[in-house]
Design a protein around this motif. Structure first.
Motif, PDB file in Angstrom:
ATOM      1  N   MET A 102       3.963  -2.193   8.347  1.00 52.07           N
ATOM      2  CA  MET A 102       4.266  -1.891   6.647  1.00 52.07           C
ATOM      3  C   MET A 102       5.871  -1.531   6.656  1.00 52.07           C
ATOM      4  O   MET A 102       6.478  -0.912   7.618  1.00 52.07           O
ATOM      5  N   THR A 103       6.387  -1.858   5.183  1.00 51.69           N
ATOM      6  CA  THR A 103       7.669  -1.264   5.058  1.00 51.69           C
ATOM      7  C   THR A 103       7.725   0.127   4.804  1.00 51.69           C
ATOM      8  O   THR A 103       6.812   0.804   4.263  1.00 51.69           O
ATOM      9  N   GLY A 104       9.126   0.867   4.581  1.00 52.34           N
ATOM     10  CA  GLY A 104       9.080   2.073   3.961  1.00 52.34           C
ATOM     11  C   GLY A 104       8.847   2.147   2.792  1.00 52.34           C
ATOM     12  O   GLY A 104       7.832   3.156   2.348  1.00 52.34           O
ATOM     13  N   PRO A 105       9.040   1.374   1.780  1.00 51.78           N
ATOM     14  CA  PRO A 105       8.507   1.311   0.318  1.00 51.78           C
ATOM     15  C   PRO A 105       6.852   1.193   0.377  1.00 51.78           C
ATOM     16  O   PRO A 105       6.263   2.050  -0.694  1.00 51.78           O
ATOM     17  N   GLU A 106       6.461   0.447   1.217  1.00 49.83           N
ATOM     18  CA  GLU A 106       4.952   0.388   1.255  1.00 49.83           C
ATOM     19  C   GLU A 106       4.329   1.679   1.600  1.00 49.83           C
ATOM     20  O   GLU A 106       3.394   2.076   1.206  1.00 49.83           O
ATOM     21  N   MET A 107       4.917   2.361   2.503  1.00 46.65           N
ATOM     22  CA  MET A 107       4.329   3.746   3.140  1.00 46.65           C
ATOM     23  C   MET A 107       4.413   4.640   1.984  1.00 46.65           C
ATOM     24  O   MET A 107       3.350   5.062   1.765  1.00 46.65           O
ATOM     25  N   ILE A 108       5.578   4.357   1.251  1.00 49.16           N
ATOM     26  CA  ILE A 108       5.836   5.703   0.081  1.00 49.16           C
ATOM     27  C   ILE A 108       4.755   5.170  -1.047  1.00 49.16           C
ATOM     28  O   ILE A 108       4.040   6.364  -1.402  1.00 49.16           O
ATOM     29  N   ARG A 109       4.351   4.152  -1.137  1.00 43.06           N
ATOM     30  CA  ARG A 109       3.353   3.847  -2.312  1.00 43.06           C
ATOM     31  C   ARG A 109       2.019   4.273  -2.058  1.00 43.06           C
ATOM     32  O   ARG A 109       1.196   4.753  -2.525  1.00 43.06           O
ATOM     33  N   ASP A 110       1.641   4.031  -0.474  1.00 42.87           N
ATOM     34  CA  ASP A 110       0.381   4.514  -0.014  1.00 42.87           C
ATOM     35  C   ASP A 110       0.185   6.124   0.416  1.00 42.87           C
ATOM     36  O   ASP A 110      -0.920   6.329   0.896  1.00 42.87           O
ATOM     37  N   LEU A 111       1.309   6.894   0.197  1.00 46.57           N
ATOM     38  CA  LEU A 111       0.959   8.291   0.428  1.00 46.57           C
ATOM     39  C   LEU A 111      -0.002   8.971  -0.533  1.00 46.57           C
ATOM     40  O   LEU A 111      -0.098   8.415  -1.748  1.00 46.57           O
TER      41      LEU A 111
END
Length: 663
Positions: free
Chosen positions: A593-602
């Motif tokens: 996953m990308t960094g933005p995807e990780m932030i959205r999934d937090l």
């Protein structure tokens, strides 16, 4: 004499007078009747001729409109062939056909000059033709400069634009209006013929009644008959002409239908070939880039490796000399990073970050860099004539453009000569220089007395990967990157060059009106002090272990408390176990996953934390919704840049947290 005799004599006198003057009265009546008939016959003939002339003009206007429609369609078909084949003869054929269509449009305007109901339609059609001509000329120009993909895309877009639909609608409107007028004129021709026939019949009747005027009546009847016969003959001729025009229009319509089907087939074939063309262009670009990029990077890596090795040897015995070698290594690394940004900017992968820039101050700050770059054998003269005028550009890109022009001048002078770098002011009219809008412009000129260029080379200098330098000595990206920067900044660039005498490159950039507040901010900006924050626990998400270790050390050097996370899927667990984390610093491109995807999934309880994204390839990241509200730091970066980015991210988070609390 008796009264009866007197009355009888009076009656006889009246009868004699009647017999005497009756012929005169009859002649007067005959002459009056004949005069009236002649006057009506003349009016009928004139009306009939006028109606025929108007009818002929309507046929002419309809024919011109259909011919113009056919010629413009043929010109666009030819342009499509030119964009696909890149054949110059086909390009010239398109220009001839388009100019022929313009001549036909002028003929249409001249033919309808006395038609008030058509004047507005023709003017609108001329405007639509001019607008369409600009669009097609731009496509042809892109094709001429070997920008085939851009020309294909623009041609496809032009095929779906409203210009061509508007032209077709206006042509149909002209034809419909003229057909309506033609029906009125045909009715006028019929009425005029009926009047002529009535005059002939009346003349024959008078000739039969009045024997005195038999010959004259016969002549008048014969004349009327001849006139009617000629009118019928003219009507037959016009009818045959109308039939021929209708047949020609039908033939042209069939040709246009065939051409449209052929164009659809060619479009389908072009779409099928686009994927192969893109792959071929990629491979061609890689082949041309390899030599120059490898040469530049090897030079920079040699500076970095050599500087580090010398610094390692001198670290103990000569620390000052070791520091100098480390500075050289850092400069080489920065130049390598700048080359990467050049490539990204050329590919439109790195957006411009414009600001108000004083070109005179920029040149003064670059004086030492220019001297070191071009060597001591070249005499450099600076001219600061902008006199306080500012431009709204990306300062880094403008510095890079000036440095590229100086390097090209150095190579053209073979390391020895005179170089002039000057700024100035200019007031330009519309399209005086390229496609510049009217207004005030700041000029930047770089002039050398080197070998110069031929007109053929000047015509191609802005093409990507085009270079006259030997293999491995240049990438061919310098001037094309400058061209892209100038166009993105809404400016223009012009080159004047003479073989064996030298070259002058002139850049025109729109003037930026700067307020007093902006000037004050510009003065204090270089020494601005970023808000200092207390030591913060930072979660570092990075999949590369070497980059992770370096980032941890850098954060510790800045006084912060980093926590390592080598995979984005572990971030949520580490956040749950360390509730005192105040910021997330994450790479953008990572496995799974990308960094933005990780932030959205937090989880929701961690959404308030500020985020600093770090990446070496941002593309248009700063314009993406995934990065909205978060800072982005590009690799490679210095400790100062890292500290500034952390300060900005933490300052923004405080405002965000306050807003969230208020809600």
């Amino acid at each position: 004499m008796a009264d009866g005799d007197i009355i009888e004599e009076q009656e006889l006198g009246w009868r004699a007078m009647a017999r005497r003057y009756m012929p005169v009265v009859l002649v007067i009546l005959l002459i009056g009747s004949l005069g009236a008939l002649l006057y009506n016959a003349s009016n009928a003939t004139r009306d009939h001729q006028r109606a025929l002339a108007e009818q002929q003009r309507s046929f002419e206007i309809i024919a011109l409109a259909r011919a113009f429609d056919a010629k413009t369609a043929r010109a666009e078909i030819t342009l499509a062939r030119y964009v696909i084949s890149l054949d110059p003869d086909t390009g010239r054929l398109f220009q001839d056909q388009w100019r022929t269509a313009g001549s036909q449009l002028k003929s249409l305007a001249y033919a309808s000059r006395s038609s008030d109901w058509q004047r507005g339609n023709v003017r609108a059609l001329q405007a639509a033709y001019a607008q369409r001509g600009k669009t097609l000329s731009e496509i042809g120009l892109r094709t001429t400069y070997d920008q085939k993909m851009g020309a294909l895309a623009q041609f496809h877009k032009a095929g779906q634009s409203q210009d061509i639909k508007r032209m077709t609608a206006l042509i149909d409107l002209v034809i419909q209006a003229e057909n309506a007028r033609l029906r009125e004129r045909s009715l006028a021709v019929t009425l005029a013929g009926d009047r002529t026939e009535f005059v002939g019949k009346t003349s024959r009747m008078l000739g039969l009644v009045l024997l005195v005027c038999v010959l004259f009546a016969l002549w008048l009847a014969n004349a009327a008959y001849t006139e009617r016969r000629n009118a019928r003959r003219m009507a037959d001729v016009e009818g045959e002409r109308a039939d021929r025009l209708e047949s020609a229009v039908a033939t042209r319509t069939a040709e246009l239908s065939d051409a449209y089907l052929q164009l659809k087939q060619e479009s389908a074939e072009r779409e099928a070939a686009e994927e192969n063309l893109r792959q071929m262009h990629k491979m061609d670009a890689v082949g041309q880039l390899t030599g120059g990029i490898a040469h530049d990077f090897n030079n920079m890596l040699a500076v970095v490796v050599g500087g580090l090795e010398l610094a390692k040897r001198k670290l103990r015995l000569k620390p000052e000399e070791a520091g100098r070698h480390l500075d050289n290594a850092m400069e080489g690394a920065n130049r390598a990073a700048a080359l990467t940004r050049r490539l990204l900017a050329f590919a439109r992968s790195e957006p411009l970050l414009p600001s108000a820039v004083d070109p005179d101050s920029l040149l003064r700050g670059m004086a030492d860099l220019v001297d070191r770059t071009i060597g001591d054998q070249i005499i450099v003269q600076f001219g600061h004539q902008a006199k306080g005028w500012h431009v709204f550009v990306d300062q880094h890109q403008m510095e890079n453009a000036i440095l590229n022009l100086c390097v090209n001048a150095r190579d053209a002078m073979e390391g020895r000569g005179r170089l002039a770098i000057e700024t100035g002011q200019a007031e330009l009219a519309a399209n005086e220089i390229g496609e510049c809008a009217p207004g005030e412009y700041v000029t930047l000129s770089v002039t050398d007395n080197g070998c110069g260029m031929t007109p053929e080379v000047v015509a191609r200098v802005f093409e990507p990967f085009f270079t006259t330098k030997p293999v491995g000595k240049g990438t061919g990206l310098g001037l094309s990157q400058i061209f892209g920067f100038v166009r993105q900044s809404e400016g223009e660039i012009r080159i004047d060059s003479t073989v064996s005498k030298g070259t002058s490159v002139h850049i025109y950039l729109p003037r930026k009106i700067v307020t007093e507040e902006e000037k004050a901010g510009e003065i204090h900006q270089p020494g601005a002090v970023h808000t200092l924050h207390p030591p913060t626990r930072i979660l570092v998400v990075e999949d590369d272990p070497r980059v992770l270790n370096q980032t941890m050390s850098a954060l510790a050097e800045l006084g912060h408390l980093p926590i390592a996370c080598d995979h984005p899927t572990k971030a949520a667990k580490l956040l749950a176990n360390n509730l005192d984390i105040g910021l997330i610093m994450s790479d953008v491109l990572m496995p799974d996953m990308t960094g933005p995807e990780m932030i959205r999934d937090l989880p929701a309880q961690h959404r308030h934390l500020p985020v600093l994204f770090v990446t070496g390839y941002t593309g248009d990241a700063t314009e993406s919704a995934d990065f909205e509200g978060h800072e982005v730091l590009r690799k490679p970066y210095t400790l100062m840049a890292l500290g500034q980015a952390l300060s900005q991210a933490l300052s923004g988070s405080n405002r965000a947290g306050t807003a969230a609390a208020a809600e």
